[in-house]
Design a protein around this motif. Structure first.
Motif, PDB file in Angstrom:
ATOM      1  N   UNK A  79       0.826  -1.207   0.000  1.00 20.84           N
ATOM      2  CA  UNK A  79       0.000   0.000   0.000  1.00 20.84           C
ATOM      3  C   UNK A  79       0.866   1.264   0.000  1.00 20.84           C
ATOM      4  N   UNK A  80       2.171   1.087   0.188  1.00 24.94           N
ATOM      5  CA  UNK A  80       3.087   2.242   0.140  1.00 24.94           C
ATOM      6  C   UNK A  80       3.032   2.948  -1.205  1.00 24.94           C
ATOM      7  N   UNK A  81       2.578   2.256  -2.252  1.00 22.27           N
ATOM      8  CA  UNK A  81       2.464   2.864  -3.576  1.00 22.27           C
ATOM      9  C   UNK A  81       1.538   4.071  -3.542  1.00 22.27           C
ATOM     10  N   UNK A  82       0.589   4.065  -2.612  1.00 21.91           N
ATOM     11  CA  UNK A  82      -0.357   5.183  -2.481  1.00 21.91           C
ATOM     12  C   UNK A  82       0.393   6.470  -2.157  1.00 21.91           C
ATOM     13  N   UNK A  83       1.238   6.427  -1.143  1.00 26.59           N
ATOM     14  CA  UNK A  83       2.016   7.594  -0.725  1.00 26.59           C
ATOM     15  C   UNK A  83       3.060   7.973  -1.771  1.00 26.59           C
ATOM     16  N   UNK A  84       3.682   6.961  -2.394  1.00 32.26           N
ATOM     17  CA  UNK A  84       4.701   7.233  -3.411  1.00 32.26           C
ATOM     18  C   UNK A  84       4.128   8.020  -4.582  1.00 32.26           C
ATOM     19  N   UNK A  85       2.966   7.589  -5.080  1.00 35.11           N
ATOM     20  CA  UNK A  85       2.341   8.271  -6.222  1.00 35.11           C
ATOM     21  C   UNK A  85       1.868   9.666  -5.839  1.00 35.11           C
ATOM     22  N   UNK A  86       1.420   9.803  -4.593  1.00 34.84           N
ATOM     23  CA  UNK A  86       0.979  11.111  -4.126  1.00 34.84           C
ATOM     24  C   UNK A  86       2.155  12.082  -4.034  1.00 34.84           C
ATOM     25  N   UNK A  87       3.287  11.601  -3.550  1.00 37.93           N
ATOM     26  CA  UNK A  87       4.484  12.441  -3.425  1.00 37.93           C
ATOM     27  C   UNK A  87       5.078  12.795  -4.784  1.00 37.93           C
ATOM     28  N   UNK A  88       5.115  11.807  -5.693  1.00 33.78           N
ATOM     29  CA  UNK A  88       5.793  12.004  -6.974  1.00 33.78           C
ATOM     30  C   UNK A  88       4.915  12.710  -8.014  1.00 33.78           C
ATOM     31  N   UNK A  89       3.624  12.297  -8.102  1.00 29.33           N
ATOM     32  CA  UNK A  89       2.761  12.802  -9.171  1.00 29.33           C
ATOM     33  C   UNK A  89       1.486  13.481  -8.665  1.00 29.33           C
ATOM     34  N   UNK A  90       1.394  13.685  -7.354  1.00 25.81           N
ATOM     35  CA  UNK A  90       0.212  14.299  -6.749  1.00 25.81           C
ATOM     36  C   UNK A  90      -1.076  13.532  -7.065  1.00 25.81           C
ATOM     37  N   UNK A  91      -0.956  12.223  -7.262  1.00 26.46           N
ATOM     38  CA  UNK A  91      -2.144  11.395  -7.470  1.00 26.46           C
ATOM     39  C   UNK A  91      -2.939  11.338  -6.174  1.00 26.46           C
ATOM     40  N   UNK A  92      -4.237  11.662  -6.206  1.00 25.29           N
ATOM     41  CA  UNK A  92      -5.045  11.618  -4.983  1.00 25.29           C
ATOM     42  C   UNK A  92      -4.940  10.265  -4.290  1.00 25.29           C
ATOM     43  N   UNK A  93      -4.663  10.263  -3.002  1.00 24.58           N
ATOM     44  CA  UNK A  93      -4.469   9.016  -2.269  1.00 24.58           C
ATOM     45  C   UNK A  93      -5.730   8.157  -2.282  1.00 24.58           C
ATOM     46  N   UNK A  94      -6.885   8.818  -2.181  1.00 24.27           N
ATOM     47  CA  UNK A  94      -8.149   8.078  -2.192  1.00 24.27           C
ATOM     48  C   UNK A  94      -8.347   7.313  -3.483  1.00 24.27           C
ATOM     49  N   UNK A  95      -7.952   7.940  -4.601  1.00 26.85           N
ATOM     50  CA  UNK A  95      -8.095   7.278  -5.902  1.00 26.85           C
ATOM     51  C   UNK A  95      -7.217   6.030  -5.979  1.00 26.85           C
TER      52      UNK A  95
END
Length: 296
Positions: A79-95
């Motif tokens: 589930x760490x991918x959630x935070x990684x994508x949010x940090x790198x590409x500002x992908x909403x964590x909920x999405x």
């Protein structure tokens, strides 16, 4: 443990003594194929929800997350991918969370279908297990239905999440968008998962053939599917030990040489641990150096 009780260490030693280079090659192919297709499953969902990063960049992040999942109970490290994508590409964590849960739910559903079929056709002696498997599927389906209900989501936001509500922004929207407008993506995800199961079974078949044992492909697909349930056990490192015990138990019912079975599956698990350990170490080291201040 059951594994130690059931398998004679001398047989494992003899199997290791006859280990061929091809088995190592097949294990490596298994690792990289699984990593690639696991990443592809989640990526197609994220791309369908208008995320624009390349698969190559996503793979590098998800590979690290999959590595972390190897060393945390129940594979929760993924589930760490959630935070990684949010940090790198500002992908909403909920999405990302919603797409991750949807991907895992579909995988679990397919695993359950294959397992029920296999128990009925190959392992009728274990028919009581079907009640447990069907129960798990029902719980997953009910959970998805409950999460898709607007009143339930409002209650969760106001009563449970509260100040963390913004971190889950896009969760329900992602679910609704996939089911309403991206049905082809659902089919694509399921196709990738089934392809992964078949490739995995075929590679294990080739490993057994190196020991002059011809295991039917469908038998390997069923046994691997049933053993995948162990990956969801929350108090072991990715089901390690439990998964191998389940595999040995199922093969013993069919009167296969459990020494060879244990050797192949323990080697596969050990290889995963070593490679994922290196992946995590390299990424942590890169992270450490990226935060090291440059001297004046």
């Amino acid at each position: 443990s059951f594994l130690i009780y059931k398998v004679n260490p001398a047989k494992v030693g003899a199997s290791l003594a006859n280990l061929s280079f091809l088995i190592i090659l097949f294990i490596l192919l298994h690792y990289f194929t699984t990593t690639l297709m696991n990443s592809l499953n989640l990526y197609v969902f994220l791309r369908a929800t208008q995320e624009k990063f390349s698969f190559k960049r996503f793979l590098s992040l998800n590979w690290y997350a999959l590595g972390l999942g190897q060393f945390l109970p129940g594979k929760v490290g993924e589930i760490a991918i959630v935070k990684m994508l949010n940090n790198r590409y500002q992908t909403p964590m909920g999405k990302t969370i919603s797409m991750y849960l949807l991907d895992k739910s579909l995988t679990l559903f397919l695993v359950a279908v294959i397992s029920v079929y296999g128990i009925v056709k190959i392992f009728p002696i274990l028919s009581i297990w079907n009640y447990f498997i069907v129960g798990v599927v029902i719980i997953v389906i009910l959970s998805l239905i409950i999460l898709s209900n607007s009143k339930t989501r409002i209650w969760i936001r106001t009563k449970i999440l509260r100040k963390y509500e913004n971190k889950f922004k896009g969760f329900s929207k992602g679910f609704r968008y996939i089911f309403r407008r991206q049905k082809f993506t659902l089919i694509l995800n399921i196709s990738f998962t089934l392809t992964r199961f078949i490739i995995t079974a075929f590679l294990f078949k080739l490993m057994f053939l190196e020991y002059q044992i011809n295991v039917p492909l469908i038998t390997l697909i069923v046994i691997n599917a049933i053993s995948l349930v162990a990956l969801f056990v929350p108090f072991t490192f990715s089901g390690i030990g439990i998964k191998e015990s389940v595999v040995v138990f199922l093969f013993s019912i069919l009167n296969y040489d459990v020494g060879i079975v244990a050797t192949i599956y323990l080697l596969t698990t050990s290889s995963y641990l070593i490679i994922n350990g290196l992946v995590v170490f390299v990424n942590l080291n890169k992270k450490k150096h990226s935060h090291t201040p440059v001297p004046p």
